[in-house]
Design a protein around this motif. Structure first.
Motif, PDB file in Angstrom:
ATOM      1  N   GLU A 138      41.576 -36.921 -20.106  1.00 52.63           N
ATOM      2  CA  GLU A 138      41.902 -37.576 -18.844  1.00 52.63           C
ATOM      3  C   GLU A 138      41.960 -36.577 -17.686  1.00 52.63           C
ATOM      4  O   GLU A 138      41.498 -36.874 -16.575  1.00 52.63           O
ATOM      5  CB  GLU A 138      43.228 -38.324 -18.985  1.00 52.63           C
ATOM      6  N   ASP A 139      42.531 -35.384 -17.927  1.00 52.58           N
ATOM      7  CA  ASP A 139      42.598 -34.342 -16.887  1.00 52.58           C
ATOM      8  C   ASP A 139      41.199 -34.098 -16.302  1.00 52.58           C
ATOM      9  O   ASP A 139      41.001 -34.107 -15.091  1.00 52.58           O
ATOM     10  CB  ASP A 139      43.075 -32.993 -17.447  1.00 52.58           C
ATOM     11  N   HIS A 140      40.258 -33.862 -17.195  1.00 53.15           N
ATOM     12  CA  HIS A 140      38.881 -33.570 -16.791  1.00 53.15           C
ATOM     13  C   HIS A 140      38.271 -34.742 -16.030  1.00 53.15           C
ATOM     14  O   HIS A 140      37.687 -34.563 -14.954  1.00 53.15           O
ATOM     15  CB  HIS A 140      38.035 -33.255 -18.040  1.00 53.15           C
ATOM     16  N   ASN A 141      38.418 -35.934 -16.568  1.00 52.00           N
ATOM     17  CA  ASN A 141      37.764 -37.092 -15.972  1.00 52.00           C
ATOM     18  C   ASN A 141      38.333 -37.454 -14.609  1.00 52.00           C
ATOM     19  O   ASN A 141      37.596 -37.905 -13.732  1.00 52.00           O
ATOM     20  CB  ASN A 141      37.809 -38.278 -16.940  1.00 52.00           C
ATOM     21  N   VAL A 142      39.616 -37.246 -14.387  1.00 56.24           N
ATOM     22  CA  VAL A 142      40.193 -37.496 -13.059  1.00 56.24           C
ATOM     23  C   VAL A 142      39.573 -36.539 -12.042  1.00 56.24           C
ATOM     24  O   VAL A 142      39.243 -36.942 -10.925  1.00 56.24           O
ATOM     25  CB  VAL A 142      41.732 -37.371 -13.085  1.00 56.24           C
ATOM     26  N   ILE A 143      39.410 -35.288 -12.422  1.00 57.97           N
ATOM     27  CA  ILE A 143      38.767 -34.320 -11.526  1.00 57.97           C
ATOM     28  C   ILE A 143      37.327 -34.742 -11.236  1.00 57.97           C
ATOM     29  O   ILE A 143      36.898 -34.772 -10.080  1.00 57.97           O
ATOM     30  CB  ILE A 143      38.804 -32.894 -12.119  1.00 57.97           C
ATOM     31  N   VAL A 144      36.580 -35.081 -12.276  1.00 58.62           N
ATOM     32  CA  VAL A 144      35.174 -35.444 -12.112  1.00 58.62           C
ATOM     33  C   VAL A 144      35.041 -36.704 -11.259  1.00 58.62           C
ATOM     34  O   VAL A 144      34.188 -36.764 -10.357  1.00 58.62           O
ATOM     35  CB  VAL A 144      34.488 -35.612 -13.483  1.00 58.62           C
ATOM     36  N   GLU A 145      35.866 -37.701 -11.506  1.00 55.97           N
ATOM     37  CA  GLU A 145      35.815 -38.924 -10.698  1.00 55.97           C
ATOM     38  C   GLU A 145      36.117 -38.631  -9.233  1.00 55.97           C
ATOM     39  O   GLU A 145      35.453 -39.161  -8.337  1.00 55.97           O
ATOM     40  CB  GLU A 145      36.807 -39.958 -11.239  1.00 55.97           C
ATOM     41  N   THR A 146      37.089 -37.781  -8.983  1.00 60.31           N
ATOM     42  CA  THR A 146      37.461 -37.438  -7.609  1.00 60.31           C
ATOM     43  C   THR A 146      36.346 -36.657  -6.929  1.00 60.31           C
ATOM     44  O   THR A 146      35.988 -36.937  -5.773  1.00 60.31           O
ATOM     45  CB  THR A 146      38.785 -36.644  -7.600  1.00 60.31           C
ATOM     46  N   LEU A 147      35.773 -35.687  -7.623  1.00 56.88           N
ATOM     47  CA  LEU A 147      34.638 -34.942  -7.064  1.00 56.88           C
ATOM     48  C   LEU A 147      33.463 -35.879  -6.786  1.00 56.88           C
ATOM     49  O   LEU A 147      32.801 -35.762  -5.748  1.00 56.88           O
ATOM     50  CB  LEU A 147      34.202 -33.826  -8.010  1.00 56.88           C
ATOM     51  N   SER A 148      33.207 -36.809  -7.696  1.00 57.12           N
ATOM     52  CA  SER A 148      32.114 -37.777  -7.506  1.00 57.12           C
ATOM     53  C   SER A 148      32.317 -38.588  -6.236  1.00 57.12           C
ATOM     54  O   SER A 148      31.366 -38.820  -5.480  1.00 57.12           O
ATOM     55  CB  SER A 148      32.029 -38.731  -8.706  1.00 57.12           C
ATOM     56  N   GLU A 149      33.548 -39.014  -6.004  1.00 55.46           N
ATOM     57  CA  GLU A 149      33.855 -39.791  -4.799  1.00 55.46           C
ATOM     58  C   GLU A 149      33.664 -38.948  -3.544  1.00 55.46           C
ATOM     59  O   GLU A 149      33.096 -39.416  -2.554  1.00 55.46           O
ATOM     60  CB  GLU A 149      35.288 -40.314  -4.867  1.00 55.46           C
ATOM     61  N   ILE A 151      31.841 -36.114  -3.120  1.00 55.83           N
ATOM     62  CA  ILE A 151      30.461 -35.655  -2.943  1.00 55.83           C
ATOM     63  C   ILE A 151      29.495 -36.827  -2.779  1.00 55.83           C
ATOM     64  O   ILE A 151      28.447 -36.710  -2.162  1.00 55.83           O
ATOM     65  CB  ILE A 151      30.058 -34.734  -4.119  1.00 55.83           C
ATOM     66  N   GLY A 152      29.878 -37.979  -3.337  1.00 50.77           N
ATOM     67  CA  GLY A 152      29.030 -39.160  -3.209  1.00 50.77           C
ATOM     68  C   GLY A 152      27.937 -39.242  -4.254  1.00 50.77           C
ATOM     69  O   GLY A 152      26.885 -39.847  -4.021  1.00 50.77           O
ATOM     70  N   LYS A 153      28.177 -38.649  -5.414  1.00 53.02           N
ATOM     71  CA  LYS A 153      27.203 -38.709  -6.512  1.00 53.02           C
ATOM     72  C   LYS A 153      27.920 -39.154  -7.774  1.00 53.02           C
ATOM     73  O   LYS A 153      28.982 -38.661  -8.100  1.00 53.02           O
ATOM     74  CB  LYS A 153      26.543 -37.343  -6.736  1.00 53.02           C
ATOM     75  N   ARG A 154      27.281 -40.069  -8.481  1.00 57.92           N
ATOM     76  CA  ARG A 154      27.847 -40.591  -9.720  1.00 57.92           C
ATOM     77  C   ARG A 154      27.357 -39.766 -10.908  1.00 57.92           C
ATOM     78  O   ARG A 154      26.202 -39.355 -10.945  1.00 57.92           O
ATOM     79  CB  ARG A 154      27.424 -42.052  -9.890  1.00 57.92           C
ATOM     80  N   VAL A 155      28.265 -39.545 -11.858  1.00 58.06           N
ATOM     81  CA  VAL A 155      27.912 -38.841 -13.096  1.00 58.06           C
ATOM     82  C   VAL A 155      28.524 -39.584 -14.278  1.00 58.06           C
ATOM     83  O   VAL A 155      29.480 -40.331 -14.127  1.00 58.06           O
ATOM     84  CB  VAL A 155      28.406 -37.371 -13.092  1.00 58.06           C
ATOM     85  N   ASP A 156      27.952 -39.354 -15.438  1.00 56.63           N
ATOM     86  CA  ASP A 156      28.514 -39.911 -16.660  1.00 56.63           C
ATOM     87  C   ASP A 156      29.770 -39.137 -17.034  1.00 56.63           C
ATOM     88  O   ASP A 156      29.889 -37.949 -16.724  1.00 56.63           O
ATOM     89  CB  ASP A 156      27.497 -39.840 -17.810  1.00 56.63           C
ATOM     90  N   LEU A 157      30.678 -39.811 -17.718  1.00 54.61           N
ATOM     91  CA  LEU A 157      31.915 -39.190 -18.199  1.00 54.61           C
ATOM     92  C   LEU A 157      31.861 -39.045 -19.716  1.00 54.61           C
ATOM     93  O   LEU A 157      31.143 -39.776 -20.395  1.00 54.61           O
ATOM     94  CB  LEU A 157      33.127 -40.034 -17.815  1.00 54.61           C
ATOM     95  N   VAL A 158      32.643 -38.109 -20.212  1.00 56.89           N
ATOM     96  CA  VAL A 158      32.856 -37.966 -21.659  1.00 56.89           C
ATOM     97  C   VAL A 158      34.259 -38.467 -21.911  1.00 56.89           C
ATOM     98  O   VAL A 158      35.223 -37.890 -21.429  1.00 56.89           O
ATOM     99  CB  VAL A 158      32.701 -36.492 -22.105  1.00 56.89           C
TER     100      VAL A 158
END
Length: 161
Positions: A138-149, A151-158
């Motif tokens: 969850e730690d990782h995915n919260v960071i990735v989701e926030t960065l995606s928002e 930067i404006g680019k969507r990425v897949d999550l693990v």
């Protein structure tokens, strides 16, 4: 999903979530976005953002354990050492014992989810964002989701280790 497939997704996240530039003000915005997203959880969360050798943002939920800053800093140290997210480091270790020497240095490095490299298109890795207090991954995915928002680019999550 195999660990090798997870590593490919994590590497793609790092490649995709690059900034055009990253300033101290951007670090503030990133840290605040994470804090705003997590504040309602009332969990013992610590957030740090570094640019180079300088910690330019830090935040912990009021009254929460200071030890989470230790975890966040050790995750950030790992990202700086290996040039990948701490989740990448953990899965690479699970897959092939890569970074085994760093696992033994637990006072310096934390092989767990929650640290992510901050990169710019022209300079590569310029910093790191890390948080501690959530359950892996969850730690990782919260960071990735926030960065995606941001930067404006969507990425897949693990979603699992």
């Amino acid at each position: 999903m195999t660990n090798k497939e997870k590593l490919l997704i994590l590497a793609e996240q790092e490649k995709t979530l690059e900034f055009d530039k990253f300033t101290n003000y951007d670090a503030l915005l990133l840290g605040k976005a994470l804090a705003d997203k997590l504040i309602e959880s009332e969990r013992p969360i610590a957030i740090i953002v570094r640019i180079g050798n300088y910690q330019v943002f830090s935040y912990t939920m009021k009254g929460k354990e200071e030890s989470h800053f230790g975890w966040a800093n050790r995750k950030a140290n790992l990202v700086e050492k290996i040039g990948h997210s701490s989740m990448y480091g953990r899965i690479a270790y699970m897959e092939s014992h890569e970074y085994a020497d760093l696992v033994k240095q637990e006072d310096i490095y934390a092989i767990g989810c929650g640290g992510f490299p901050i990169a710019t298109k022209d300079k590569g890795i310029v910093g790191v964002v890390a948080l501690s207090g959530l359950v892996d991954p969850e730690d990782h995915n919260v960071i990735v989701e926030t960065l995606s928002e941001i930067i404006g680019k969507r990425v897949d999550l693990v979603s699992t280790l």
